[in-house]
Scaffold this active site. Structure first.
Site, mmCIF file in Angstrom:
data_model
loop_
_atom_site.group_PDB
_atom_site.id
_atom_site.type_symbol
_atom_site.label_atom_id
_atom_site.label_comp_id
_atom_site.label_asym_id
_atom_site.label_seq_id
_atom_site.Cartn_x
_atom_site.Cartn_y
_atom_site.Cartn_z
ATOM 1 N N ASP A 77 -2.585 1.056 6.966
ATOM 2 C CA ASP A 77 -1.736 0.659 5.833
ATOM 3 C C ASP A 77 -1.326 -0.518 5.888
ATOM 4 O OD1 ASP A 77 -0.957 3.862 5.213
ATOM 5 O OD2 ASP A 77 -1.215 3.581 7.346
ATOM 6 N N GLU B 173 -0.933 -1.307 -4.938
ATOM 7 C CA GLU B 173 -2.202 -0.559 -5.076
ATOM 8 C C GLU B 173 -1.904 0.486 -6.446
ATOM 9 O OE1 GLU B 173 -4.937 0.976 -1.912
ATOM 10 O OE2 GLU B 173 -4.518 2.941 -2.746
ATOM 11 N N ASP C 168 0.750 -1.086 -0.098
ATOM 12 C CA ASP C 168 0.125 -0.067 -0.040
ATOM 13 C C ASP C 168 0.929 1.162 0.127
ATOM 14 O OD1 ASP C 168 -2.243 1.643 0.158
ATOM 15 O OD2 ASP C 168 -2.002 1.600 2.481
#
Lengths: 181, 181
Positions: free
Chosen positions: B141, B68, B7
């Site tokens: 996160d 991501e 992430d």
């Protein structure tokens, strides 16, 4: 001082190397544009750019690297590619061990033409003149990368003069304080 | 199949490693959040992230990396850092030699909760349940990085089944064509 400038982009990334010193004209050492296919895999595109940057850093051993700072006013799709390519350039310089400075487009324009609002044509004209070339570097990404490198040579030189002046003033101050003891 | 999920972020970058296979629950292998100071030099921040990613890739040797995909609807300052950190993650995976896939936040949410509009709390609850943990991974996160890895294990497994089915159909077709000769 030898500087490698990067005009970051995924489809076209301009890379230029110039050499110069305070109060002297710059010399073109190398310039090229690394291209990757827009429909290629992102990992392959970043890897290709990273490998070519590592090769050029090893070959030309610049004292510093100047990279264009990404701005938000471009369209969003372009900004993503520019941010990604810029990150690869900054990282490649850091891995190589060269100091990295980022400059906004208007800082570069102001350094090279005297105006932060200069157009592409004016920039290309000044880069051609400042490097004493016969024709303008093409495409624009190549000229922009060279302009970034020239900008850093000149601003780095100005900063070095300021630091030298500050050191001289500080030494004079110390001598004067010494005289009052 | 072992997957490392990222992430991306400059201030906080979530990294999670999970192991799983078709039709079985996933197992948590490792999770951490790499932090860099917002006022630190960009080159130092990217270098720190790159180095930690390289260490984790070498230690856990994932079969694939899931990152991501950056979106434009966030605020522009955040998007820049995310794009830069994401580029470092994709490049680190490519340098290591692992295949990289990027997923949008809604693809990850849909894979893990069944809804592309799931909230942070629902995501954390499902990640906790799917990895059979006692408490939710923190900060968000960390949970998001694990969700990305789980998403890839499951979607990768589904793709492998589709490919196997296509191969079987193609083999059956070949056998049937052979019978008519």
């Amino acid at each position: 001082m030898r500087v490698l400038g990067v005009d970051p982009g995924l489809t076209r990334c301009g890379i230029g190397v110039v050499e110069g010193s305070p109060g002297r004209p710059c010399r073109l050492v190398a310039v090229e544009v690394v291209r990757t296919e827009p429909d290629a895999d992102l990992a392959d595109r970043l890897l290709r750019l990273d490998q070519r940057l590592a090769e050029l850093l090893a070959e030309h051993r610049p004292d510093a690297v100047a990279v264009e700072r990404v701005f938000s006013q471009h369209n969003v799709r372009t900004v993503m590619g520019t941010a990604q390519a810029g990150a690869v350039a900054v990282l490649a310089a850091a891995r190589f061990g060269a100091p990295v400075r980022t400059y906004t487009p208007s800082e570069v324009k102001a350094a090279v033409t005297g105006s932060g609002q200069a157009g592409k044509k004016q920039m290309a004209t000044m880069v051609t003149r400042l490097l004493r070339l016969d024709t303008a570097p093409r495409p624009a990404d190549a000229a922009d990368a060279l302009a970034l490198a020239i900008c850093h040579v000149w601003r780095g030189a100005a900063q070095a003069r300021l630091q030298a002046a500050a050191r001289a003033a500080s030494a004079a101050g110390a001598a004067s304080r010494g005289g009052h003891r």
